[in-house]
Motif scaffolding. Structure first.
Motif, PDB file in Angstrom:
ATOM      1  N   LEU A  91      -8.789  18.545  43.900  1.00 52.05           N
ATOM      2  CA  LEU A  91      -9.833  17.635  44.333  1.00 52.05           C
ATOM      3  C   LEU A  91      -9.190  16.099  44.187  1.00 52.05           C
ATOM      4  O   LEU A  91      -9.680  15.421  45.080  1.00 52.05           O
ATOM      5  N   ALA A  92      -8.449  15.711  43.117  1.00 50.36           N
ATOM      6  CA  ALA A  92      -7.941  14.571  43.048  1.00 50.36           C
ATOM      7  C   ALA A  92      -6.851  14.279  44.146  1.00 50.36           C
ATOM      8  O   ALA A  92      -6.812  13.075  44.670  1.00 50.36           O
ATOM      9  N   VAL A  93      -6.366  15.351  44.457  1.00 50.44           N
ATOM     10  CA  VAL A  93      -5.280  15.104  45.616  1.00 50.44           C
ATOM     11  C   VAL A  93      -6.014  14.612  46.959  1.00 50.44           C
ATOM     12  O   VAL A  93      -5.643  13.745  47.737  1.00 50.44           O
ATOM     13  N   ALA A  94      -7.228  15.360  47.261  1.00 54.32           N
ATOM     14  CA  ALA A  94      -7.936  15.167  48.531  1.00 54.32           C
ATOM     15  C   ALA A  94      -8.725  13.671  48.534  1.00 54.32           C
ATOM     16  O   ALA A  94      -8.518  13.022  49.462  1.00 54.32           O
ATOM     17  N   VAL A  95      -9.138  13.284  47.261  1.00 54.94           N
ATOM     18  CA  VAL A  95      -9.671  11.917  46.940  1.00 54.94           C
ATOM     19  C   VAL A  95      -8.415  10.880  47.173  1.00 54.94           C
ATOM     20  O   VAL A  95      -8.643   9.911  47.837  1.00 54.94           O
ATOM     21  N   TYR A  96      -7.461  11.015  46.416  1.00 56.67           N
ATOM     22  CA  TYR A  96      -6.379  10.200  46.628  1.00 56.67           C
ATOM     23  C   TYR A  96      -5.767   9.886  47.940  1.00 56.67           C
ATOM     24  O   TYR A  96      -5.405   8.842  48.290  1.00 56.67           O
ATOM     25  N   ARG A  97      -5.927  11.166  48.889  1.00 59.70           N
ATOM     26  CA  ARG A  97      -5.496  11.015  50.046  1.00 59.70           C
ATOM     27  C   ARG A  97      -6.119   9.745  51.007  1.00 59.70           C
ATOM     28  O   ARG A  97      -5.637   9.137  51.634  1.00 59.70           O
ATOM     29  N   GLU A  98      -7.648   9.944  50.744  1.00 59.31           N
ATOM     30  CA  GLU A  98      -8.255   8.858  51.367  1.00 59.31           C
ATOM     31  C   GLU A  98      -8.241   7.596  50.857  1.00 59.31           C
ATOM     32  O   GLU A  98      -8.148   6.544  51.474  1.00 59.31           O
ATOM     33  N   LEU A  99      -7.838   7.414  49.489  1.00 64.51           N
ATOM     34  CA  LEU A  99      -7.531   6.023  49.011  1.00 64.51           C
ATOM     35  C   LEU A  99      -6.290   5.423  49.366  1.00 64.51           C
ATOM     36  O   LEU A  99      -6.144   4.099  49.122  1.00 64.51           O
ATOM     37  N   SER A 100      -5.437   6.170  49.693  1.00 64.70           N
ATOM     38  CA  SER A 100      -4.056   5.561  50.066  1.00 64.70           C
ATOM     39  C   SER A 100      -3.504   5.768  51.419  1.00 64.70           C
ATOM     40  O   SER A 100      -2.469   5.947  51.746  1.00 64.70           O
ATOM     41  N   ASN A 101      -4.597   5.677  52.354  1.00 65.32           N
ATOM     42  CA  ASN A 101      -4.516   5.895  53.629  1.00 65.32           C
ATOM     43  C   ASN A 101      -3.669   7.019  54.435  1.00 65.32           C
ATOM     44  O   ASN A 101      -2.416   7.068  55.052  1.00 65.32           O
ATOM     45  N   GLY A 102      -3.947   8.335  53.759  1.00 65.85           N
ATOM     46  CA  GLY A 102      -3.431   9.544  53.948  1.00 65.85           C
ATOM     47  C   GLY A 102      -1.995   9.729  53.370  1.00 65.85           C
ATOM     48  O   GLY A 102      -1.171  10.497  53.885  1.00 65.85           O
ATOM     49  N   PHE A 103      -1.857   8.732  52.117  1.00 62.23           N
ATOM     50  CA  PHE A 103      -0.531   8.793  51.262  1.00 62.23           C
ATOM     51  C   PHE A 103       0.508   8.140  51.988  1.00 62.23           C
ATOM     52  O   PHE A 103       1.797   7.967  51.495  1.00 62.23           O
ATOM     53  N   ARG A 104       0.193   7.390  53.108  1.00 61.07           N
ATOM     54  CA  ARG A 104       1.060   6.489  53.523  1.00 61.07           C
ATOM     55  C   ARG A 104       1.427   5.164  52.951  1.00 61.07           C
ATOM     56  O   ARG A 104       2.671   4.785  52.954  1.00 61.07           O
ATOM     57  N   ASP A 105       0.560   4.872  52.065  1.00 62.15           N
ATOM     58  CA  ASP A 105       0.978   3.661  50.788  1.00 62.15           C
ATOM     59  C   ASP A 105       1.854   4.093  49.916  1.00 62.15           C
ATOM     60  O   ASP A 105       2.337   3.485  49.183  1.00 62.15           O
ATOM     61  N   PHE A 106       2.148   5.393  49.854  1.00 56.67           N
ATOM     62  CA  PHE A 106       3.123   5.766  48.648  1.00 56.67           C
ATOM     63  C   PHE A 106       4.471   5.550  49.127  1.00 56.67           C
ATOM     64  O   PHE A 106       5.587   5.680  48.476  1.00 56.67           O
ATOM     65  N   ASN A 107       4.989   5.293  50.474  1.00 56.90           N
ATOM     66  CA  ASN A 107       6.038   5.040  50.832  1.00 56.90           C
ATOM     67  C   ASN A 107       6.678   3.704  50.957  1.00 56.90           C
ATOM     68  O   ASN A 107       5.761   2.696  51.063  1.00 56.90           O
TER      69      ASN A 107
END
Length: 234
Positions: free
Chosen positions: A218-234
């Motif tokens: 659930l946390a992964v799904a929520v943080y995916r939204e918070l991070s622009n589909g995890f694009r902010d991780f790169n």
């Protein structure tokens, strides 16, 4: 051809080292954390509940700084599955990591049984008064919070560098402090498996697998939204 074989052998060694590091880190986590629970009972409460919570948080932080650069410092099957679901961990490493984590936890509980005896249920996690539904909900929320902190402090490039260990350790200690008396505040299937297997304490053990895995996903799904589909991780 020779270069390819050497590269494959080197990769296999790296994978083995990473899995071993996960097992070692989980061993130390369970040995220190559940050991504190056991010593607290043996000593008549000298460690205290808050002391036990501090030990859990401190050992997690210490292991992140000590081993994180080798394996990523998961020490938790739910976290490993969460990283895999987020796309930041390869599928072929999931099973070796989970097996190593479980083996480390089991070994730690066996050492504690031999050295301290079967006291305090070896630090096993069981729902208060057998209320499995309560623990299922709370362990899900606790692991959700923990995984949010892990993703936000450890992977997001916008986070301050070098503080992940402190943030994650504090979260574990905090959650153990305020929910430990209700659920055991496991948030970690391997941490619960070690005492359960060695101590033979299986009461609602499934809760401590299902809830952490649900919470992390659930946390992964929520943080995916918070991070622009995890694009902010790169």
């Amino acid at each position: 051809m020779g270069a390819t074989v050497k590269k494959l052998a080197s990769g296999a060694r790296d994978d083995s080292r990473e899995a071993f590091a996960e097992g070692l880190g989980t061993f130390i986590l369970v040995f220190a954390g559940t050991g504190a629970v056991m010593v607290n009972q043996i000593s008549g409460g000298s460690v205290t509940h808050l002391g036990v919570s501090f030990v859990f948080g401190a050992v997690v932080a210490a292991m992140i700084y000590a081993i994180g650069h080798i394996s990523g410092a998961h020490f938790n099957p739910a976290v490993t599955l969460g990283f895999w679901a987020s796309g930041f961990f390869p599928k072929y490493k999931v099973l070796p990591y989970v097996l190593a984590q479980c083996a480390g936890a089991i070994a730690a509980s066996q050492v504690l049984l031999i050295s301290l005896g079967k006291v305090a249920n070896l630090g096993a996690t069981v729902p208060l008064n057998g209320n499995w539904l309560q623990s299922l909900i709370l362990e899900t929320v606790l692991t959700f919070i923990l995984m949010i902190v892990i993703l936000g402090s450890g992977l997001d490039r916008r986070a301050h560098i070098g503080f992940a260990g402190i943030a994650i350790g504090l979260t574990v200690g905090l959650e153990a402090a305020f929910m430990g008396p209700i659920t055991g505040a496991s948030m970690n299937p391997a941490r619960s498996l070690g005492p359960a297997l060695i101590g033979g304490i299986w009461e609602h053990h499934w809760v401590y697998w299902v809830a952490p895995i649900w919470g992390a996903q659930l946390a992964v799904a929520v943080y995916r939204e918070l991070s622009n589909g995890f694009r902010d991780f790169n």
